[in-house]
Scaffold this motif. Structure first.
Motif, PDB file in Angstrom:
ATOM      1  N   LYS A 195       4.356   3.891   0.230  1.00 13.33           N
ATOM      2  CA  LYS A 195       3.842   3.954   1.422  1.00 13.33           C
ATOM      3  C   LYS A 195       2.614   3.178   1.409  1.00 13.33           C
ATOM      4  O   LYS A 195       1.960   2.825   2.475  1.00 13.33           O
ATOM      5  CB  LYS A 195       3.349   5.442   1.951  1.00 13.33           C
ATOM      6  CG  LYS A 195       4.690   6.456   2.034  1.00 13.33           C
ATOM      7  CD  LYS A 195       4.366   7.759   2.312  1.00 13.33           C
ATOM      8  CE  LYS A 195       5.584   8.723   2.044  1.00 13.33           C
ATOM      9  NZ  LYS A 195       5.585   9.954   1.628  1.00 13.33           N
ATOM     10  N   LEU A 196       1.974   2.887   0.330  1.00 12.67           N
ATOM     11  CA  LEU A 196       0.770   1.978   0.270  1.00 12.67           C
ATOM     12  C   LEU A 196       0.930   0.382   0.027  1.00 12.67           C
ATOM     13  O   LEU A 196      -0.055  -0.305  -0.010  1.00 12.67           O
ATOM     14  CB  LEU A 196      -0.299   2.602  -0.856  1.00 12.67           C
ATOM     15  CG  LEU A 196      -0.370   4.034  -0.763  1.00 12.67           C
ATOM     16  CD1 LEU A 196      -1.340   4.546  -1.780  1.00 12.67           C
ATOM     17  CD2 LEU A 196      -1.219   4.368   0.540  1.00 12.67           C
ATOM     18  N   THR A 197       2.268   0.033  -0.365  1.00 10.16           N
ATOM     19  CA  THR A 197       2.300  -1.232  -0.480  1.00 10.16           C
ATOM     20  C   THR A 197       1.949  -2.383   0.334  1.00 10.16           C
ATOM     21  O   THR A 197       1.038  -3.098   0.076  1.00 10.16           O
ATOM     22  CB  THR A 197       3.975  -1.535  -0.813  1.00 10.16           C
ATOM     23  OG1 THR A 197       4.364  -0.498  -1.834  1.00 10.16           O
ATOM     24  CG2 THR A 197       4.105  -2.988  -1.161  1.00 10.16           C
ATOM     25  N   LEU A 248       1.976   2.133  -7.773  1.00 12.53           N
ATOM     26  CA  LEU A 248       1.573   2.506  -6.233  1.00 12.53           C
ATOM     27  C   LEU A 248       2.595   3.206  -5.605  1.00 12.53           C
ATOM     28  O   LEU A 248       3.988   2.628  -5.407  1.00 12.53           O
ATOM     29  CB  LEU A 248       1.110   1.254  -5.641  1.00 12.53           C
ATOM     30  CG  LEU A 248       0.466   1.312  -4.559  1.00 12.53           C
ATOM     31  CD1 LEU A 248      -1.033   1.908  -4.609  1.00 12.53           C
ATOM     32  CD2 LEU A 248       0.156   0.011  -3.927  1.00 12.53           C
ATOM     33  N   ASP A 249       2.498   4.216  -4.725  1.00 11.46           N
ATOM     34  CA  ASP A 249       3.406   4.773  -3.850  1.00 11.46           C
ATOM     35  C   ASP A 249       3.650   3.710  -3.007  1.00 11.46           C
ATOM     36  O   ASP A 249       2.873   2.857  -2.283  1.00 11.46           O
ATOM     37  CB  ASP A 249       2.637   6.040  -3.253  1.00 11.46           C
ATOM     38  CG  ASP A 249       3.671   6.540  -2.127  1.00 11.46           C
ATOM     39  OD1 ASP A 249       4.076   6.062  -1.262  1.00 11.46           O
ATOM     40  OD2 ASP A 249       3.924   8.003  -2.486  1.00 11.46           O
ATOM     41  N   TYR A 298       4.426  -2.241   8.021  1.00 15.31           N
ATOM     42  CA  TYR A 298       2.949  -1.875   8.158  1.00 15.31           C
ATOM     43  C   TYR A 298       2.149  -2.965   8.553  1.00 15.31           C
ATOM     44  O   TYR A 298       1.176  -2.884   9.309  1.00 15.31           O
ATOM     45  CB  TYR A 298       2.465  -1.698   6.472  1.00 15.31           C
ATOM     46  CG  TYR A 298       0.931  -1.873   6.279  1.00 15.31           C
ATOM     47  CD1 TYR A 298       0.171  -0.565   6.451  1.00 15.31           C
ATOM     48  CD2 TYR A 298       0.377  -2.979   6.174  1.00 15.31           C
ATOM     49  CE1 TYR A 298      -0.953  -0.620   6.274  1.00 15.31           C
ATOM     50  CE2 TYR A 298      -1.107  -2.867   5.880  1.00 15.31           C
ATOM     51  CZ  TYR A 298      -1.850  -1.718   5.769  1.00 15.31           C
ATOM     52  OH  TYR A 298      -3.229  -1.714   5.733  1.00 15.31           O
ATOM     53  N   ASN A 338      -0.617  -2.004   2.722  1.00 17.06           N
ATOM     54  CA  ASN A 338      -2.083  -2.218   2.565  1.00 17.06           C
ATOM     55  C   ASN A 338      -2.634  -2.872   1.390  1.00 17.06           C
ATOM     56  O   ASN A 338      -3.263  -3.598   1.343  1.00 17.06           O
ATOM     57  CB  ASN A 338      -2.425  -0.652   2.452  1.00 17.06           C
ATOM     58  CG  ASN A 338      -3.923  -0.403   2.340  1.00 17.06           C
ATOM     59  OD1 ASN A 338      -4.428  -0.677   1.434  1.00 17.06           O
ATOM     60  ND2 ASN A 338      -4.457  -0.375   3.600  1.00 17.06           N
ATOM     61  N   TYR A 339      -1.786  -2.652   0.083  1.00 17.00           N
ATOM     62  CA  TYR A 339      -2.293  -3.215  -1.111  1.00 17.00           C
ATOM     63  C   TYR A 339      -2.014  -4.709  -1.025  1.00 17.00           C
ATOM     64  O   TYR A 339      -2.964  -5.342  -1.393  1.00 17.00           O
ATOM     65  CB  TYR A 339      -1.332  -2.372  -2.211  1.00 17.00           C
ATOM     66  CG  TYR A 339      -1.930  -3.038  -3.705  1.00 17.00           C
ATOM     67  CD1 TYR A 339      -3.020  -2.012  -4.008  1.00 17.00           C
ATOM     68  CD2 TYR A 339      -1.667  -4.165  -4.036  1.00 17.00           C
ATOM     69  CE1 TYR A 339      -3.516  -2.609  -5.485  1.00 17.00           C
ATOM     70  CE2 TYR A 339      -2.340  -4.657  -5.347  1.00 17.00           C
ATOM     71  CZ  TYR A 339      -3.132  -3.967  -5.971  1.00 17.00           C
ATOM     72  OH  TYR A 339      -3.699  -4.170  -7.009  1.00 17.00           O
TER      73      TYR A 339
END
Length: 180
Positions: free
Chosen positions: A157-159, A154-155, A38, A161-162
């Motif tokens: 896939k979003l880690t 959290l999913d 990411y 970003n978070y």
């Protein structure tokens, strides 16, 4: 009080400093390719460093042009668990987990569990352990209250970003307040 703590930055300077933010991840952090992918895709700078507690943090590198003469490390950490199962194992190993929470409680601390349905799994007992769901929830919530942290489910896939936005906005608020 040091000079940097007294500085006020213009909006343009804050934007410039935000772009320089570097995410740190701990040398012991495993299986985080989805996070670094990411960062790579979005050209977010990151480094591997040994951390005393947590898996992620961030810093603003020195910028003499703006009067920042040394790297400024944010006083916040994220501890990442890759599943509810890993969280359960951590909580069952109370001494090690609690010692980590004690170290983490000295700074703003967040526990990120990569499982968007993780809270529901805890409530329904859908995890790999014989740990009773009521006792598990009680332990987690007691630890949160005792050591002043929050757990985010959290999913995965979003880690990335978070993590990035968690530290970006923390840095931005510090810069706006001139408290660095």
């Amino acid at each position: 009080m040091n000079l940097a703590a007294q500085m006020k930055f213009s909006d343009a300077e804050i934007k410039q400093l935000e772009k320089s933010l570097i995410i740190i991840y701990d040398t012991r952090e495993k299986e985080n390719k989805h996070v670094t992918d990411y960062f790579d895709k979005r050209k977010i700078r990151y480094e591997k460093q040994t951390m005393k507690t947590g898996d992620y943090s961030a810093y603003l590198p020195k910028n003499p042009e703006l009067g920042i003469m040394r790297d400024i490390y944010l006083n916040a950490v994220i501890e990442r668990k890759n599943s509810v199962n890993e969280l359960v194992q951590s909580i069952k190993n109370r001494t090690t987990f609690e010692n980590e929470l004690i170290r983490g409680s000295k700074n703003p601390f967040l526990l990120l569990v990569e499982d968007g349905d993780g809270y529901k799994r805890i409530l329904t007992g859908k995890y790999v352990s014989d740990y009773n769901q009521k006792a598990l929830l009680g332990s987690l919530k007691s630890f949160e209250a005792r050591y002043n942290f929050t757990t985010v489910f959290l999913d995965s896939k979003l880690t990335g970003n978070y993590i990035y936005f968690h530290f970006l906005y923390r840095a931005k608020e510090l810069l706006k307040g001139g408290v660095i």
